[in-house]
Design an enzyme around this catalytic site. Structure first.
Site, mmCIF file in Angstrom:
data_model
loop_
_atom_site.group_PDB
_atom_site.id
_atom_site.type_symbol
_atom_site.label_atom_id
_atom_site.label_comp_id
_atom_site.label_asym_id
_atom_site.label_seq_id
_atom_site.Cartn_x
_atom_site.Cartn_y
_atom_site.Cartn_z
ATOM 1 N N LEU A 54 37.584 44.089 46.553
ATOM 2 C CA LEU A 54 36.564 43.432 47.377
ATOM 3 C C LEU A 54 36.224 42.042 46.880
ATOM 4 O O LEU A 54 35.777 41.190 47.652
ATOM 5 C CB LEU A 54 35.284 44.279 47.396
ATOM 6 C CG LEU A 54 35.392 45.658 48.048
ATOM 7 C CD1 LEU A 54 34.119 46.451 47.811
ATOM 8 C CD2 LEU A 54 35.683 45.543 49.533
ATOM 9 N N GLY A 70 33.270 36.409 37.181
ATOM 10 C CA GLY A 70 33.362 36.260 35.736
ATOM 11 C C GLY A 70 33.210 37.569 35.003
ATOM 12 O O GLY A 70 33.685 37.729 33.876
ATOM 13 N N LYS A 108 32.495 48.431 40.192
ATOM 14 C CA LYS A 108 32.504 47.178 39.434
ATOM 15 C C LYS A 108 33.086 47.449 38.050
ATOM 16 O O LYS A 108 32.499 48.183 37.261
ATOM 17 C CB LYS A 108 31.093 46.600 39.322
ATOM 18 C CG LYS A 108 31.045 45.250 38.615
ATOM 19 C CD LYS A 108 29.752 44.520 38.933
ATOM 20 C CE LYS A 108 28.787 44.543 37.784
ATOM 21 N NZ LYS A 108 27.594 43.724 38.024
ATOM 22 N N ASP A 162 17.733 36.842 38.037
ATOM 23 C CA ASP A 162 18.959 36.240 38.579
ATOM 24 C C ASP A 162 19.047 36.450 40.084
ATOM 25 O O ASP A 162 20.084 36.823 40.621
ATOM 26 C CB ASP A 162 20.186 36.822 37.888
ATOM 27 C CG ASP A 162 21.417 35.923 38.049
ATOM 28 O OD1 ASP A 162 21.238 34.730 38.379
ATOM 29 O OD2 ASP A 162 22.548 36.409 37.847
#
Length: 813
Positions: free
Chosen positions: A503, A507, A525, A622
């Site tokens: 997908l 980094g 992930k 973030d």
């Protein structure tokens, strides 16, 4: 009876709050003291703007009574000045009074008519009065309202804006801050804070007459011995030195249109602190504090640093000695020209320069500084600071410190050993042992390496132990409800991470689509071994997401830890991340205003849940477009909690030396000073909100480069009354009032000072039109001709997420 924590300042206890309220309610308030208007313990004197209040107070647990000044409407309050700190009244003395005597001076008189404190001002007038100004200055004035005496000229432990402290070298007069003896005893303590009269001057905190902490030299803009002082919060600091008059004064102010309540004080422990009032949090928060570790105390490591032999004993004050004598000292009968060839200088960067330097105003460049030092054998070190000039040291070098960032270049004189090599090589052969903290790092590193070799464990065994330790920690942190996937099951679900299942890539590693045995689709992930998301961030995301459940937060289903593999398994969201639509010229039209407003509201509700409604208070740190994921109905879900921080209780602000986040979304206090709070997330939300409205990135230049970023452009349109011009041209303006309100909210969220930003509860109300909107202030870094140079930490101390190009990676599912 209320129990008192010894670590909590007395003015933060409910006892003190109740005492002040009780005094005000019983006796009322007065606005000046005259010969006919006296101040008794049941009354308070209030400044005209009702910012400060003066009256009688009793510290918690004390039998003493004092007259002092405090901020009126802030709870907890803060005593900023005390009149009779050397001679307290008895608490039971209700007949004490503060009045103006027959000689025109202010007098504090006890019930026995003894004068406890007085102004004793010369040039007094018989027609005087006393008033408390909105600046916090308590003044005795004549009939023309000219000041005869003011409390600003008689400071205690606290420095308010527009106050001055300093020294007059000619007269010997000193105005210093003097700490309280303890948090419940305002009598003079051991620590004094003030300026030196040297050139360039320094700010010191002394323990009695012994130096305790030191700011480093003033370079006309900042003290170079304080890291991060270049940030905007210290821009109001000013040092004025008149060499002819012999005066040196320190003061500060914050030049803002709106009131910004802030003070500096010297604590009973000898630390200098800046505090400011956060109106949203209703607390005094620490803007900056002098660190309390041993390395920051003056002279801890003695001359030239610290000796290895005495490190373990804790006796470091004798410092270090040379292993090789300087050539100029050995050859005292040889001409000075020979010395130039024999001695060399060792450059050490990022240093806090030592104390007791001599300033050479006639030397205008670094070469001249080096030449002077070479010609003088007594010169042990030199430094050329562009904003100061040439400084040399001819005495033992005290109070050195190696900074992790910023700092100055310091050149140490060392003996040049004839090796046939370069001066740099000679320097390494016989150096001065400098900066005890550097020796500590070396001595600490070597035993660690030795212990690792001695352990002799195989890599496989060590990894198994580490893997087991992680799993045990995650279980202890209440993440046991998540599924612990085997690596084989992950390989099966993703078809061995095939390219067709991929997908996105970032980094941190890659994200693949997978399907579990039960048919459920997931996003996997997989962190690479060189991932920017480290071990702590990986564990942090697991622990946090296991505790959070909200429709606008991404759901973590499980994780995998096997050998080198670190894998997170999330719910699969078919529309990927918001940036794949917003910054794509072809797809952005799919986001009409109704969908964009729906996304804005969902993100706001998710943040509100993190800040206020979840069982743990979370600061995301973030928040950005690529971390907003969209499901099949375009419902937004906040993702990527690797940098998030969890808090309990009343803690609302943290100062960190590890800056983490994304350039363009970071609040100014965080990017430049490491200070973060819930209002840091509010700032990021404001940037995100303006990006969603405009379909443009904050980091791009606008209007032929006239504006630094989207915030600058949005502000210019706002003040010109053209706010709707910010709207993305790809969509029609279906609800102009709603769009304008969202732009208004966005600008409120990106105001420079955290205290001016709304909290997320108010943001949600504003977005829904349920509350009035105040006028926004100008954002920071706007309408400037040149790109600013904000503080950017070194790689060793930072985690940056760069968002300079369109990011089509699906992060944090």
């Amino acid at each position: 009876m209320q129990s008192i924590s010894p670590s909590t300042p007395w003015w933060q206890h409910d006892f003190f709050k109740i005492a002040l309220l009780d005094q005000a309610s019983k006796g009322g308030m007065v606005y000046n003291i005259t010969t006919s208007e006296q101040l008794f313990p049941n009354k308070t004197l209030v400044s005209s703007g009702k910012i400060f209040e003066l009256g009688f107070f009793t510290p918690n647990g004390s039998a003493n009574q004092y007259v002092g000044i405090w901020y009126k409407n802030f709870t907890p309050s803060k005593i900023v000045w005390v009149a009779n700190r050397n001679l307290p009244l008895v608490y039971t003395d209700r007949s004490a009074k503060l009045n103006i005597g027959s000689d025109g001076n202010l007098k504090l008189v006890d019930g026995q008519k003894n004068i406890v404190w007085s102004t004793y001002a010369s040039g007094r007038s018989n027609d005087t009065s006393a008033a408390l100004l909105d600046s916090g200055n308590f003044v005795l004035q004549d009939a023309n309202y000219s000041e005869i005496w003011g409390s600003f000229n008689d400071p205690t432990d606290t420095l308010l804006p527009s106050m001055k402290i300093g020294v007059n070298a000619r007269t010997g007069e000193k105005k210093n801050l003097i700490s309280w003896r303890s948090d419940s005893d305002p009598s003079p303590g051991s620590f004094l804070g003030g300026m030196t009269s040297e050139t360039p001057p320094q700010f010191f905190i002394w323990n009695g007459s012994t130096p305790h902490r030191r700011s480093g030299h003033w370079d006309k803009l900042k003290f170079i011995g304080i890291q991060n002082m270049g940030q905007s919060y210290f821009s109001g600091i000013n040092v004025q030195q008149d060499i002819q008059q012999g005066t040196t004064y320190f003061s500060w102010n914050f030049y803002t249109e709106d009131p910004f309540f802030v003070y500096m004080f010297v604590s009973p422990e000898g630390s200098g602190k800046f505090k400011y009032w956060d109106d949203g949090a209703k607390l005094w928060l620490t803007l900056w504090e002098g660190l309390n570790n041993t390395c920051k105390i003056y002279g801890t490591f003695g001359p030239f640093g610290v000796s290895n032999e005495e490190w373990n004993s804790g006796n470091w004050t004798r410092g270090c000695v040379r292993e090789t004598e300087l050539n100029c000292q050995k050859n005292t009968n040889i001409s000075a020209s020979t010395f130039i060839r024999k001695d060399a200088f060792w450059q050490v960067s990022q240093m806090k320069l030592p104390d007791s330097g001599d300033y050479l105003p006639d030397i205008g460049d670094q070469e001249g500084c080096l030449s002077w030092c070479l010609r003088n054998c007594s010169c042990l070190a030199y430094s050329y600071v562009s904003t100061i000039g040439c400084m040399v040291w001819i005495e033992d070098l005290l109070d050195l410190e190696k900074f992790s960032k910023f700092g100055e270049d310091l050149f140490f004189r060392v003996a040049h050993v004839e090796t046939g090599g370069s001066p740099q090589k000679a320097v390494v052969i016989s150096p001065i042992t400098v900066a005890g903290i550097m020796i500590f790092k070396v001595s600490a590193f070597v035993p660690c390496r030795w212990r690792a070799k001695k352990t002799g464990t195989s890599d496989g065994s060590a990894k198994l132990k580490q893997e087991k330790a992680w799993k045990e920690q995650l279980k202890q942190d209440d993440s046991q409800e998540l599924t612990l996937f085997s690596f084989d099951s992950i390989l099966l679900a993703t078809d061995k991470f095939s390219t067709t299942s991929k997908l996105g890539q970032g980094g941190f590693g890659s994200v693949c689509k997978g399907k579990l045995k039960d048919g459920k689709e997931v996003a996997v992930k997989r962190l690479s071994s060189t991932s920017a998301q480290g071990i702590e961030e990986f564990k942090n995301e697991i622990i946090l997401l296991s505790k959070l459940q909200h429709r606008n937060l991404v759901k973590l289903m499980g994780y995998c830890i096997e050998g080198e593999e670190k894998i997170l398994v999330y719910e699969y969201l078919s529309n990927k991340s918001l940036d794949t639509f917003l910054f794509d010229s072809r797809k952005k039209a799919e986001l009409d205003w109704g969908k964009r407003f729906h996304i804005i509201q969902g993100i706001a509700r998710g943040l509100l849940y993190l800040h206020q409604d979840s069982c743990h208070r979370i600061i995301h740190r973030d928040l950005k477009v690529s971390n907003i994921l969209l499901d099949e109905k375009m419902n937004p879900k906040i993702s990527d909690f690797g940098l998030a921080r969890m808090f309990e209780g009343t803690q609302v602000l943290v100062n960190t030396h590890k800056i983490a986040g994304t350039l363009g979304y970071m609040s100014p206090e965080y990017a430049m000073g490491g200070i973060f709070s819930e209002r840091s997330d509010v700032y990021s939300f404001g940037v995100l909100l303006l990006e969603i409205i405009s379909g443009k990135k904050n980091t791009a230049l606008y209007d032929q480069g006239q504006h630094l970023n989207l915030l600058s452009y949005a502000w210019q349109l706002w003040i010109e009354g053209k706010a709707l011009d910010l709207m993305d041209e790809a969509i029609a303006v279906s609800s102009p009032l709603e769009v304008t309100r969202c732009i208004h909210v966005g600008l409120l969220c990106v105001q420079e000072h955290a205290a001016d930003r709304p909290n997320m509860w108010n943001v949600v109300l504003m977005l829904n039109g349920e509350t009035d909107l105040p006028q926004p202030g100008q954002p920071i870094f706007v309408l400037q001709a040149e790109m600013p140079k904000p503080f950017i930490p070194s790689q060793q101390e930072s985690i940056w997420s760069v968002n300079a190009v369109t990011n089509t990676v699906v992060e944090g599912r």
